[in-house]
Design a protein around this motif. Structure first.
Motif, PDB file in Angstrom:
ATOM      1  N   ARG A  55       0.612  -1.450   0.142  1.00  0.00           N
ATOM      2  CA  ARG A  55       0.209   0.055   0.033  1.00  0.00           C
ATOM      3  C   ARG A  55       0.655   1.265   0.129  1.00  0.00           C
ATOM      4  N   PRO A  57       2.552   4.080   1.290  1.00  0.00           N
ATOM      5  CA  PRO A  57       2.352   4.965   2.471  1.00  0.00           C
ATOM      6  C   PRO A  57       1.532   6.889   2.520  1.00  0.00           C
ATOM      7  N   ASN A  58       1.694   7.393   3.274  1.00  0.00           N
ATOM      8  CA  ASN A  58       0.619   8.658   3.233  1.00  0.00           C
ATOM      9  C   ASN A  58       1.582   9.571   3.472  1.00  0.00           C
ATOM     10  N   SER A  62       3.373   5.724   6.411  1.00  0.00           N
ATOM     11  CA  SER A  62       2.906   4.681   7.215  1.00  0.00           C
ATOM     12  C   SER A  62       1.409   4.285   6.234  1.00  0.00           C
ATOM     13  N   ASN A  63       0.449   2.671   5.840  1.00  0.00           N
ATOM     14  CA  ASN A  63      -0.881   2.894   5.736  1.00  0.00           C
ATOM     15  C   ASN A  63      -1.383   1.575   6.357  1.00  0.00           C
ATOM     16  N   THR A  65      -4.083  -0.917   6.887  1.00  0.00           N
ATOM     17  CA  THR A  65      -5.062  -1.982   6.114  1.00  0.00           C
ATOM     18  C   THR A  65      -5.624  -2.696   7.112  1.00  0.00           C
ATOM     19  N   ASN A  93       3.878   4.724  12.012  1.00  0.00           N
ATOM     20  CA  ASN A  93       2.777   4.265  12.292  1.00  0.00           C
ATOM     21  C   ASN A  93       2.850   5.322  13.886  1.00  0.00           C
ATOM     22  N   ASN A 213      -4.180   7.368   8.538  1.00  0.00           N
ATOM     23  CA  ASN A 213      -3.157   6.488   8.138  1.00  0.00           C
ATOM     24  C   ASN A 213      -4.340   4.840   8.136  1.00  0.00           C
ATOM     25  N   TYR A 215      -7.158   3.227   6.875  1.00  0.00           N
ATOM     26  CA  TYR A 215      -7.639   2.783   5.690  1.00  0.00           C
ATOM     27  C   TYR A 215      -8.583   1.144   6.023  1.00  0.00           C
TER      28      TYR A 215
END
Length: 215
Positions: A55, A57-58, A62-63, A65, A93, A213, A215
């Motif tokens: 994924r 990251p933002n 980090s992202n 899920t 995170n 972060n 989703y």
């Protein structure tokens, strides 16, 4: 004898009404409707989540899920969920809590610096900080409700982890987002006193875009 017979009849009627309500009315457990068992199928326990795919990251690098009861209805009442977490180089995170779950984190790729802080202690003790550097294959536990984080210290390589949580709906409270990004905002007088800084520092922090972060 007549009184006893009347009581048994009343009890039977109440049982019948209760059974009918259970059989036909939707029942909510943990806020989610339990599906009629006769209508349950394999798809209630399945999701093509593509957790093997990276994924993007933002802003914080980090992202998360998360796969919980809102994605897989069959998780309701089972007390478990799972998440894939992607970390950019130097991504994190950020400090957060799960109010309803303990988390166990497994590093799949890369290196992570992780830690958590204990709850408030009686004076003069302080909140104790536990931390560890994790490598591929390592596992670390974050106890329920405690503030914790993960950080990728490598400036060149991403990292990936899988987290399992002891709730079908663990919840997440990201500390900075909650404190400085609430709607409406918390009074800067309150926060300036709490953090023992000038109000213009609080105003600056509240003016930032606090991205989620999860989703």
């Amino acid at each position: 004898m007549a009184s006893s017979s009347s009581f048994l009849l009343l009890a039977a009627l109440l049982a019948l009404v209760s059974w009918q309500a259970t059989a036909f009315d939707p029942i909510r457990v943990n806020g989610f409707v339990c599906k009629n068992p006769m209508e349950v199928n394999a798809d209630d326990f399945f999701k093509a989540a593509n957790l093997d795919k990276p994924r993007l990251p933002n802003k914080v690098g980090s992202n998360v899920t998360l796969i919980n009861v809102m994605q897989i209805a069959g998780l309701n009442t089972l007390g478990i969920s799972i998440a894939r977490i992607d970390y950019a180089p130097l991504g994190q995170n950020p400090p957060h809590t799960h109010p309803r779950a303990t988390e166990i984190l497994t590093v799949l790729e890369g290196t992570l610096y992780v830690g958590f802080v204990t709850s408030n202690q009686p004076a003069p003790n302080k909140n104790k900080f536990f931390s560890k550097v994790l490598n591929k294959g390592d596992v670390f536990v974050f106890p329920v409700g405690l503030i914790h984080f993960q950080f990728n210290p490598n400036p060149h390589q991403p990292a990936v982890a899988i987290a399992t949580l002891s709730s079908q709906n663990p919840g997440a409270i990201t500390i900075a987002n909650a404190v400085f990004g609430s709607d409406p905002p918390i009074s800067d007088d309150v926060l300036a006193k709490a953090f023992q800084v000038e109000k213009n520092t609080i105003d600056y922090l509240q003016a930032q875009f606090w991205e989620n972060n999860h989703y």
